[in-house]
Design a protein around this motif. Structure first.
Motif, PDB file in Angstrom:
ATOM      1  N   GLY A  41       0.798  -0.915   0.077  1.00 55.34           N
ATOM      2  CA  GLY A  41       0.095   0.321  -0.681  1.00 55.34           C
ATOM      3  C   GLY A  41       0.844   1.753   0.125  1.00 55.34           C
ATOM      4  O   GLY A  41       2.059   1.016  -0.275  1.00 55.34           O
ATOM      5  N   ALA A  42       0.023   2.429   0.379  1.00 60.95           N
ATOM      6  CA  ALA A  42       0.551   3.652   0.262  1.00 60.95           C
ATOM      7  C   ALA A  42       1.694   3.642   1.147  1.00 60.95           C
ATOM      8  O   ALA A  42       1.488   3.241   2.492  1.00 60.95           O
ATOM      9  CB  ALA A  42       0.149   4.809   0.063  1.00 60.95           C
ATOM     10  N   ILE A  43       2.654   4.378   0.920  1.00 63.12           N
ATOM     11  CA  ILE A  43       3.738   5.238   2.118  1.00 63.12           C
ATOM     12  C   ILE A  43       3.550   6.579   2.998  1.00 63.12           C
ATOM     13  O   ILE A  43       2.779   7.335   2.142  1.00 63.12           O
ATOM     14  CB  ILE A  43       5.455   5.384   1.957  1.00 63.12           C
ATOM     15  CG1 ILE A  43       5.814   3.568   1.043  1.00 63.12           C
ATOM     16  CG2 ILE A  43       5.750   5.791   2.993  1.00 63.12           C
ATOM     17  CD1 ILE A  43       7.043   3.976   0.111  1.00 63.12           C
ATOM     18  N   GLU A  44       2.641   6.036   4.028  1.00 54.37           N
ATOM     19  CA  GLU A  44       2.189   7.246   4.885  1.00 54.37           C
ATOM     20  C   GLU A  44       2.772   7.575   6.308  1.00 54.37           C
ATOM     21  O   GLU A  44       3.484   6.997   6.152  1.00 54.37           O
ATOM     22  CB  GLU A  44       0.703   6.856   4.993  1.00 54.37           C
ATOM     23  CG  GLU A  44      -0.156   6.082   4.238  1.00 54.37           C
ATOM     24  CD  GLU A  44      -1.203   5.664   4.391  1.00 54.37           C
ATOM     25  OE1 GLU A  44      -1.450   5.055   6.535  1.00 54.37           O
ATOM     26  OE2 GLU A  44      -2.216   5.418   3.840  1.00 54.37           O
ATOM     27  N   ASN A  45       3.143   9.062   6.327  1.00 54.75           N
ATOM     28  CA  ASN A  45       3.060   9.028   7.637  1.00 54.75           C
ATOM     29  C   ASN A  45       5.029   9.825   7.919  1.00 54.75           C
ATOM     30  O   ASN A  45       5.326   9.117   8.983  1.00 54.75           O
ATOM     31  CB  ASN A  45       2.718   8.887   8.585  1.00 54.75           C
ATOM     32  CG  ASN A  45       1.504   8.661   9.041  1.00 54.75           C
ATOM     33  OD1 ASN A  45       0.380   9.165   8.645  1.00 54.75           O
ATOM     34  ND2 ASN A  45       0.856   7.108   9.349  1.00 54.75           N
ATOM     35  N   GLY A  46       5.025   9.642   6.508  1.00 52.93           N
ATOM     36  CA  GLY A  46       6.934   9.750   6.409  1.00 52.93           C
ATOM     37  C   GLY A  46       7.633   7.631   7.474  1.00 52.93           C
ATOM     38  O   GLY A  46       8.876   8.043   7.161  1.00 52.93           O
ATOM     39  N   ASP A  47       6.563   6.884   7.127  1.00 49.60           N
ATOM     40  CA  ASP A  47       7.402   5.781   6.997  1.00 49.60           C
ATOM     41  C   ASP A  47       7.999   5.594   5.998  1.00 49.60           C
ATOM     42  O   ASP A  47       8.271   5.893   5.629  1.00 49.60           O
ATOM     43  CB  ASP A  47       5.705   4.702   7.099  1.00 49.60           C
ATOM     44  CG  ASP A  47       5.137   4.646   8.469  1.00 49.60           C
ATOM     45  OD1 ASP A  47       5.673   4.775   9.172  1.00 49.60           O
ATOM     46  OD2 ASP A  47       4.165   4.198   8.331  1.00 49.60           O
ATOM     47  N   SER A  48       9.440   4.365   6.260  1.00 49.27           N
ATOM     48  CA  SER A  48      10.024   4.115   5.345  1.00 49.27           C
ATOM     49  C   SER A  48       9.529   2.975   4.611  1.00 49.27           C
ATOM     50  O   SER A  48       7.921   2.465   4.848  1.00 49.27           O
ATOM     51  CB  SER A  48      11.414   3.330   5.546  1.00 49.27           C
ATOM     52  OG  SER A  48      10.973   1.890   6.496  1.00 49.27           O
ATOM     53  N   PRO A  49      10.054   2.270   3.226  1.00 50.91           N
ATOM     54  CA  PRO A  49       9.051   1.517   2.660  1.00 50.91           C
ATOM     55  C   PRO A  49       8.809   0.387   3.463  1.00 50.91           C
ATOM     56  O   PRO A  49       7.958  -0.721   3.062  1.00 50.91           O
ATOM     57  CB  PRO A  49       9.695   1.046   1.124  1.00 50.91           C
ATOM     58  CG  PRO A  49      10.308   2.707   1.116  1.00 50.91           C
ATOM     59  CD  PRO A  49      11.051   3.259   2.330  1.00 50.91           C
ATOM     60  N   THR A  50      10.337  -0.448   4.090  1.00 47.18           N
ATOM     61  CA  THR A  50      10.408  -1.569   5.144  1.00 47.18           C
ATOM     62  C   THR A  50       8.716  -1.673   6.147  1.00 47.18           C
ATOM     63  O   THR A  50       8.403  -2.440   6.294  1.00 47.18           O
ATOM     64  CB  THR A  50      11.699  -1.708   5.605  1.00 47.18           C
ATOM     65  OG1 THR A  50      12.014  -0.583   6.052  1.00 47.18           O
ATOM     66  CG2 THR A  50      12.407  -2.118   4.291  1.00 47.18           C
ATOM     67  N   GLU A  51       8.542  -0.180   7.251  1.00 42.39           N
ATOM     68  CA  GLU A  51       8.028   0.117   7.285  1.00 42.39           C
ATOM     69  C   GLU A  51       6.730  -0.675   7.306  1.00 42.39           C
ATOM     70  O   GLU A  51       5.567  -0.638   7.938  1.00 42.39           O
ATOM     71  CB  GLU A  51       7.991   1.825   8.847  1.00 42.39           C
ATOM     72  CG  GLU A  51       9.386   1.367   9.310  1.00 42.39           C
ATOM     73  CD  GLU A  51       9.804   3.152  10.100  1.00 42.39           C
ATOM     74  OE1 GLU A  51       9.925   3.224  11.090  1.00 42.39           O
ATOM     75  OE2 GLU A  51       9.831   4.028   9.371  1.00 42.39           O
ATOM     76  N   THR A  52       6.341   0.248   5.801  1.00 43.17           N
ATOM     77  CA  THR A  52       5.132   0.180   5.053  1.00 43.17           C
ATOM     78  C   THR A  52       4.892  -1.204   5.030  1.00 43.17           C
ATOM     79  O   THR A  52       3.863  -1.187   5.537  1.00 43.17           O
ATOM     80  CB  THR A  52       5.487   0.779   3.601  1.00 43.17           C
ATOM     81  OG1 THR A  52       4.816   2.424   3.555  1.00 43.17           O
ATOM     82  CG2 THR A  52       3.850   0.786   2.807  1.00 43.17           C
ATOM     83  N   ILE A  53       5.929  -2.075   4.455  1.00 41.91           N
ATOM     84  CA  ILE A  53       5.722  -3.588   4.440  1.00 41.91           C
ATOM     85  C   ILE A  53       5.127  -4.351   5.835  1.00 41.91           C
ATOM     86  O   ILE A  53       4.377  -4.903   5.842  1.00 41.91           O
ATOM     87  CB  ILE A  53       6.933  -3.807   4.028  1.00 41.91           C
ATOM     88  CG1 ILE A  53       7.359  -3.530   2.249  1.00 41.91           C
ATOM     89  CG2 ILE A  53       7.039  -5.944   3.794  1.00 41.91           C
ATOM     90  CD1 ILE A  53       6.112  -3.978   1.391  1.00 41.91           C
ATOM     91  N   GLU A  54       5.939  -4.099   6.728  1.00 38.14           N
ATOM     92  CA  GLU A  54       5.497  -4.466   7.831  1.00 38.14           C
ATOM     93  C   GLU A  54       4.075  -4.177   8.185  1.00 38.14           C
ATOM     94  O   GLU A  54       3.496  -4.964   9.385  1.00 38.14           O
ATOM     95  CB  GLU A  54       6.444  -3.966   9.311  1.00 38.14           C
ATOM     96  CG  GLU A  54       8.318  -4.416   9.106  1.00 38.14           C
ATOM     97  CD  GLU A  54       9.052  -3.775  10.008  1.00 38.14           C
ATOM     98  OE1 GLU A  54       8.425  -2.896  10.781  1.00 38.14           O
ATOM     99  OE2 GLU A  54      10.857  -3.839   9.626  1.00 38.14           O
ATOM    100  N   ASN A  55       3.312  -2.403   8.168  1.00 43.97           N
ATOM    101  CA  ASN A  55       2.375  -2.361   8.390  1.00 43.97           C
ATOM    102  C   ASN A  55       1.004  -3.402   7.038  1.00 43.97           C
ATOM    103  O   ASN A  55      -0.253  -3.578   8.009  1.00 43.97           O
ATOM    104  CB  ASN A  55       2.617  -1.077   8.148  1.00 43.97           C
ATOM    105  CG  ASN A  55       2.744  -0.264   9.199  1.00 43.97           C
ATOM    106  OD1 ASN A  55       3.259  -0.647  10.085  1.00 43.97           O
ATOM    107  ND2 ASN A  55       3.428   1.016   9.242  1.00 43.97           N
TER     108      ASN A  55
END
Length: 158
Positions: A41-55
């Motif tokens: 999904g979209a990268i939100e709230n200043g997350d990194s790509p890897t944080e986005t994947i975890e979410n």
């Protein structure tokens, strides 16, 4: 072409037990319904790509354990100012039962040789692009070798 935001990240699953790759069967409630896509999904709230994947793994399949991630090529649509970061997540499906959310109807599993030589015809356009990149298959080979018990033996990739 319309995207969710300007930057997003997605992941193809790799089951270390079966040595197969998992794609999500997209539900009727999302863009490109019925196709096989990555989880993301979209990268939100200043997350990194890897944080986005975890979410996204937690949201879409209920996976909240640490996953080994391997980077794949980044899709760029410069005309529309969009980037999609791609990854493989190595997980052990024998120790985890997915809980799907509304975005996907299930996970379908494919061998390396199927994805390389005769991929399904109903791929999401982003996964189709990803499978057209030779470096995607190099990364897939590396992750298979890493998780093979006899890693010293030459593996055959069709």
């Amino acid at each position: 072409m319309s995207y969710w935001g300007n930057e997003a990240a997605g992941v193809i699953l790799f089951d270390v037990a079966s040595k197969k790759f998992g794609l999500g069967r997209r539900s009727s409630m999302v863009n490109e319904p019925g196709t096989l896509g990555s989880f993301g999904g979209a990268i939100e709230n200043g997350d990194s790509p890897t944080e986005t994947i975890e979410n996204e793994l937690m949201e879409e399949i209920g996976y909240f354990y640490p996953a080994e991630l391997r980077e794949l090529p980044v899709f760029e649509d410069t005309e529309h100012g969009f980037r999609y970061h791609n990854f493989i997540a190595a997980i052990n499906m024998s120790e985890f039962k997915p809980v799907m959310n509304w975005e996907n109807d299930g996970i379908e599993w494919f061998s390396f040789s199927t994805l390389k030589n005769s991929p399904p015809g109903d791929l999401h356009f982003g996964v189709r692009w990803l499978l057209d990149q030779e470096s995607t298959f190099s990364a897939m080979k590396q992750i298979i070798k890493k998780h093979s018990p006899d890693a010293g033996v030459e593996l055959r990739f069709g």
